[in-house]
Design an enzyme around this catalytic site. Structure first.
Site, mmCIF file in Angstrom:
data_model
loop_
_atom_site.group_PDB
_atom_site.id
_atom_site.type_symbol
_atom_site.label_atom_id
_atom_site.label_comp_id
_atom_site.label_asym_id
_atom_site.label_seq_id
_atom_site.Cartn_x
_atom_site.Cartn_y
_atom_site.Cartn_z
ATOM 1 C CB SER A 119 -0.922 0.008 1.228
ATOM 2 O OG SER A 119 -0.170 -0.139 2.417
ATOM 3 C CG HIS A 140 -3.137 -0.716 -2.756
ATOM 4 N ND1 HIS A 140 -3.487 0.582 -2.483
ATOM 5 C CD2 HIS A 140 -3.265 -1.391 -1.578
ATOM 6 C CE1 HIS A 140 -3.820 0.697 -1.215
ATOM 7 N NE2 HIS A 140 -3.686 -0.494 -0.650
ATOM 8 C CD GLU A 152 -4.075 3.367 -5.290
ATOM 9 O OE1 GLU A 152 -3.924 4.582 -5.468
ATOM 10 O OE2 GLU A 152 -3.623 2.769 -4.297
ATOM 11 C CG ASN A 190 -3.366 3.761 1.307
ATOM 12 O OD1 ASN A 190 -4.553 3.862 1.606
ATOM 13 N ND2 ASN A 190 -2.722 2.616 1.355
#
Length: 283
Positions: A119, A140, A152, A190
């Site tokens: 991440s 991700h 992602e 994130n």
């Protein structure tokens, strides 16, 4: 290339979820972890997740059994040898990921692709530790994997266009919607989400409001489906701390410093739902 066999390394929350969605899409999945106990917990989690879908009438019993039949659990990395794609979903520690990637890389056919579910860690740096950096990509997923539609995709500097298009097509086949992000700490989602959660921890630490009030405020005032502190408990406070440490080291900017309360709670073993206690207490 055509992907038919998928390996997943790590039978924890993310790994077993990834294994479930791949198996549900008809792929043969080999799920690897370090112990028989970890594999049993992972397979049990998949069975429980599927059973909940059956009870909600979102899945038939036959489909549940077919999905489970597509997953093989093992403690032997050698069982990954025939995989067309291996997705690494180990804990968010670079040293651990590098060790796993090195071991997996030596087992796979030259055309096979390796993806990492990191991440926050640099895809370019992880790719360089393998003998196939052009066939390496970040993939991700979001928790809970069976319910969250987003994935992602993060190409490293060395990732080939063919690898990217192959994994984009694979993401569609497992029912996910992909966005492509540049390789940078935290990527896209994130980069925005984790500092927001970290700031909520600062607000709690400073006594601006209680955990319940902070979460209620963000849910009612910003239309978030879950408050930031409850979300931190779901993600895992240790994972959140690791991500913020990557940001702090990567950007050299004090705005990304982890909240001291977050670090202290991790030191105490209060990691959120998985430990039974975080900003809230569980079960």
């Amino acid at each position: 290339m055509t992907i038919s066999k998928v390996g997943v390394v790590g039978a924890g929350t993310m790994g077993n979820g990834i294994a479930q969605v791949c198996a549900a899409a008809g792929f043969q999945v080999t799920l690897v972890d370090v112990s028989t106990e970890a594999i049993e917990r992972g397979l049990s989690a998949v069975a429980g997740s599927l059973e909940r879908l059956v009870k909600k009438e979102k899945l038939g019993t036959a489909d549940k059994e077919a999905t489970l039949a597509h997953i093989k659990g093992t403690t032997r990395y050698s069982d990954l040898a025939g995989a067309d794609l291996v997705i690494e979903a180990a804990t968010e520690k670079e040293a651990i990921k590098l060790r796993i990637l090195g071991e997996v890389d030596g087992l796979l056919a030259p055309a096979a692709i390796i993806a990492t579910n990191t991440s926050s860690i640099s895809i370019t740096r992880l790719a360089a530790a393998t003998g196939r950096p052009d066939r390496f990509i970040g993939m991700h997923f979001f928790n809970p994997v069976p319910l969250m539609t987003l994935v992602e995709l993060i190409p490293g500097l060395q990732t080939s266009d063919d690898t990217r298009t192959t994994i984009e097509a694979f993401a569609t086949r497992i029912g996910k919607t992909a966005i492509v992000a540049r390789n940078s700490p935290g990527f896209a989602v994130n980069r925005i989400l984790c500092p927001m959660i970290n700031e909520a921890v600062f607000a709690l630490q400073e006594g601006l409001a209680s955990a319940e009030e902070i979460d209620r405020g963000m849910m009612l005032g910003c239309s978030h489906p879950i408050g930031p502190l409850a979300l931190a408990d779901l993600i895992g406070l240790d994972t959140l701390l690791s991500v913020m440490e990557v940001f702090y080291q990567g950007f050299k900017d004090s705005k990304y410093r982890p909240a001291p309360l977050l670090a202290e709670m991790v030191d105490a073993g209060w990691l959120g739902r998985k430990s039974g206690r975080g900003f809230y207490q569980y079960g």
